[in-house]
Design an enzyme around this catalytic site. Structure first.
Site, mmCIF file in Angstrom:
data_model
loop_
_atom_site.group_PDB
_atom_site.id
_atom_site.type_symbol
_atom_site.label_atom_id
_atom_site.label_comp_id
_atom_site.label_asym_id
_atom_site.label_seq_id
_atom_site.Cartn_x
_atom_site.Cartn_y
_atom_site.Cartn_z
ATOM 1 N N ASN A 116 -4.765 5.593 -7.720
ATOM 2 C CA ASN A 116 -4.622 6.476 -6.512
ATOM 3 C C ASN A 116 -4.674 8.132 -7.066
ATOM 4 O OD1 ASN A 116 -3.675 7.761 -3.844
ATOM 5 N ND2 ASN A 116 -1.413 6.446 -3.363
ATOM 6 N N HIS A 131 -8.325 6.114 1.877
ATOM 7 C CA HIS A 131 -7.862 6.796 1.016
ATOM 8 C C HIS A 131 -7.699 5.507 0.387
ATOM 9 C CE1 HIS A 131 -4.691 8.171 -0.800
ATOM 10 N NE2 HIS A 131 -3.522 7.896 -0.766
ATOM 11 N N CYS A 181 -1.204 12.374 -0.124
ATOM 12 C CA CYS A 181 -2.556 11.510 -0.172
ATOM 13 C C CYS A 181 -3.038 11.812 1.318
ATOM 14 C CB CYS A 181 -1.212 10.315 -0.181
ATOM 15 S SG CYS A 181 -1.022 10.058 -1.308
HETATM 16 O O1 UT7 Z 1 -0.885 6.428 -1.406
HETATM 17 C C1 UT7 Z 1 0.017 6.865 -0.886
HETATM 18 C C2 UT7 Z 1 0.698 5.755 -0.252
HETATM 19 N N1 UT7 Z 1 1.263 4.691 -1.222
HETATM 20 C C3 UT7 Z 1 0.608 3.677 -1.675
HETATM 21 O O2 UT7 Z 1 0.012 3.110 0.117
HETATM 22 C C4 UT7 Z 1 0.730 2.450 -2.012
HETATM 23 C C5 UT7 Z 1 1.555 0.924 -1.442
HETATM 24 N N2 UT7 Z 1 2.490 0.753 -1.880
HETATM 25 C C6 UT7 Z 1 1.865 -0.570 -3.181
HETATM 26 O O3 UT7 Z 1 0.649 -0.255 -2.973
HETATM 27 C C7 UT7 Z 1 2.539 -1.603 -2.819
HETATM 28 O O4 UT7 Z 1 4.243 -2.066 -2.651
HETATM 29 C C8 UT7 Z 1 2.870 -1.666 -5.161
HETATM 30 C C9 UT7 Z 1 1.240 -1.400 -5.356
HETATM 31 C C10 UT7 Z 1 3.702 -0.348 -4.963
HETATM 32 C C11 UT7 Z 1 3.820 -2.532 -4.950
HETATM 33 O O5 UT7 Z 1 2.964 -4.108 -4.622
HETATM 34 P P1 UT7 Z 1 4.491 -5.188 -4.058
HETATM 35 O O6 UT7 Z 1 3.308 -5.997 -3.923
HETATM 36 O O7 UT7 Z 1 4.482 -4.312 -2.601
HETATM 37 O O8 UT7 Z 1 5.849 -5.445 -5.295
HETATM 38 P P2 UT7 Z 1 6.666 -5.316 -4.546
HETATM 39 O O9 UT7 Z 1 6.887 -3.434 -5.046
HETATM 40 O O10 UT7 Z 1 7.250 -5.794 -3.984
HETATM 41 O O11 UT7 Z 1 7.528 -5.921 -6.444
HETATM 42 C C12 UT7 Z 1 7.204 -7.347 -6.480
HETATM 43 C C13 UT7 Z 1 7.771 -7.128 -7.707
HETATM 44 C C14 UT7 Z 1 9.104 -6.796 -8.300
HETATM 45 O O12 UT7 Z 1 9.661 -7.725 -9.278
HETATM 46 P P3 UT7 Z 1 11.227 -8.600 -8.114
HETATM 47 O O13 UT7 Z 1 12.123 -7.361 -7.133
HETATM 48 O O14 UT7 Z 1 9.993 -9.244 -7.152
HETATM 49 O O15 UT7 Z 1 11.459 -9.498 -9.459
HETATM 50 C C15 UT7 Z 1 8.943 -6.139 -8.985
HETATM 51 O O16 UT7 Z 1 10.327 -4.967 -9.825
HETATM 52 O O17 UT7 Z 1 7.069 -6.645 -8.681
HETATM 53 C C16 UT7 Z 1 7.688 -5.977 -9.964
HETATM 54 N N3 UT7 Z 1 6.811 -5.268 -10.566
HETATM 55 C C17 UT7 Z 1 5.878 -4.859 -11.382
HETATM 56 N N4 UT7 Z 1 5.927 -5.845 -11.921
HETATM 57 C C18 UT7 Z 1 5.018 -5.727 -12.951
HETATM 58 C C19 UT7 Z 1 6.389 -3.389 -9.568
HETATM 59 N N5 UT7 Z 1 6.013 -2.854 -10.596
HETATM 60 C C20 UT7 Z 1 5.100 -3.721 -11.603
HETATM 61 C C21 UT7 Z 1 4.675 -3.349 -12.668
HETATM 62 N N6 UT7 Z 1 4.277 -4.332 -13.536
HETATM 63 N N7 UT7 Z 1 3.641 -2.111 -13.140
#
Ligand code: UT7
Length: 323
Positions: free
Chosen positions: A280, A250, A114
């Protein structure tokens, strides 16, 4: 006198197929509401069957050439940032070179996921500063839809396909921050974090693999490292925060974009945001945002722009340029 790499043209290409968040509700335990609120993404474009990274890159390059009023043979070099090239080799850049009908110069790919476009810009500026090339076509192009695990809701809802291109030209400047062109760059990587974001396959493991990400861990690194690299690049360029016209980040997650702008002390009115429409697109996201930002009338000649990115590696960096 300082040799500057000045933007002469910009263009982009997005595949025809637009996929709204609601599509994922049919096959995954997810919702439009979750995707929007956690990432800011509303829709993304996916390449058609058979549509390749080099084909999208060529379309973006043609748009940039047209914007610059140049022909393919006016270009000395192509630097193409991608992690999803058509073939293991040759580079996607040489395929674009052939498609454009370029019969001279040189072309190569840069792979920093990225952060790829920031690394490509930095390389292109160095080629121009060292007079190895005068006009460089810098492209970011990706088909991340090909490396998605469609059963992993934590990743497959976040990425999209597309391409963007810039044409840089060598021009003599005064050496001050009033010059047009690339004023400074800052590149970083730290391979200790490779497990946070990677593809679990590759040539030497006999597979293509799928993208794997510990999203919340990447998130933690992102805001801090992006604000810090932007600060370093701005210091190097000798510019202050209140002089910045646009941050072109980005486009991975609106919360990262907002957090970084806040940490830098720049209001969101000065940030170009396209993540809602593109998702992304990895190395394509910054040139796409530059092209869309110009088309919207946000980015104008003379504007001071800070662009920053982080991705797999981890690799991250920033570029300060005057448009
Ligand atoms: O471009 C390269 C660099 N990449 C990035 O910059 C991405 C960086 N990360 C992010 O953008 C965010 O971390 C995400 C959008 C990927 C996730 O957001 P988050 O607020 O960090 O959520 P999380 O990963 O801590 O997950 C929270 C909850 C989890 O459930 P539990 O374990 O709390 O029950 C996940 O399983 O959200 C759940 N979850 C979803 N729920 C519904 C993860 N993906 C989904 C989904 N729909 N698509």
């Amino acid at each position: 006198m300082t040799r500057r790499a000045v933007v002469k043209g910009v263009g982009h290409y997005l595949p025809e197929r637009i996929v709204p968040n609601s599509e994922f509700e049919k096959t995954l335990d997810t919702s439009d509401e979750w995707i929007r609120s956690r990432s800011g993404i509303e829709r993304r474009h996916f390449a058609a069957e058979g549509e390749t990274t080099s084909a999208m890159a060529t379309n973006a390059a043609r748009a940039a050439l047209q914007d610059a009023g140049l022909e393919a043979d006016d270009i000395d070099a192509i630097v193409l940032a991608t992690s999803t090239a058509d073939l293991t080799f040759p580079s996607a850049a040489t395929m674009v070179q052939a498609e454009l009908g370029m019969t001279k110069g040189f072309a190569f790919d840069v792979q920093a996921v990225c952060a790829g476009f920031v690394f490509a810009l930095s390389n292109a500026a160095a080629l121009i500063a060292s007079q190895q090339a005068n006009r460089v076509l810098v492209i970011g192009a990706e088909t991340f839809s090909r490396i998605m695990d469609w059963s992993d809701r934590g990743t497959c809802v976040l990425f999209g396909d597309g391409a963007g291109a810039l044409i840089l030209e060598g021009q003599d400047g005064t050496g001050t921050a009033q010059d047009r062109g690339i004023l400074s760059t800052d590149l970083n990587s730290d391979g200790r974090y490779r497990d946070l974001l990677y593809v679990d396959g590759g040539v030497s493991t006999h597979s293509t693999g799928y993208l794997r990400m510990q999203g919340n861990q990447v998130f933690r690194h992102a805001v801090e490292k992006l604000a810090s690299t932007a600060e370093t690049a701005m210091q190097r360029a000798g510019v202050e925060t209140d002089e910045v016209d646009w941050i072109v980040p980005h486009q991975a997650n609106i919360r990262i974009i907002q957090g970084t702008a806040k940490k830098m002390g720049v209001p969101m009115e000065k940030v170009v945001v396209t993540v809602q429409d593109h998702g992304n697109t990895s190395a394509a996201s910054i040139p796409l945002a530059l092209s869309v930002g110009k088309a919207r009338g946000q980015i104008k000649q003379g504007d001071l722009i800070v662009t920053e990115a982080i991705g797999g590696g981890l690799a991250w960096g920033a570029v300060v340029l005057r448009w």
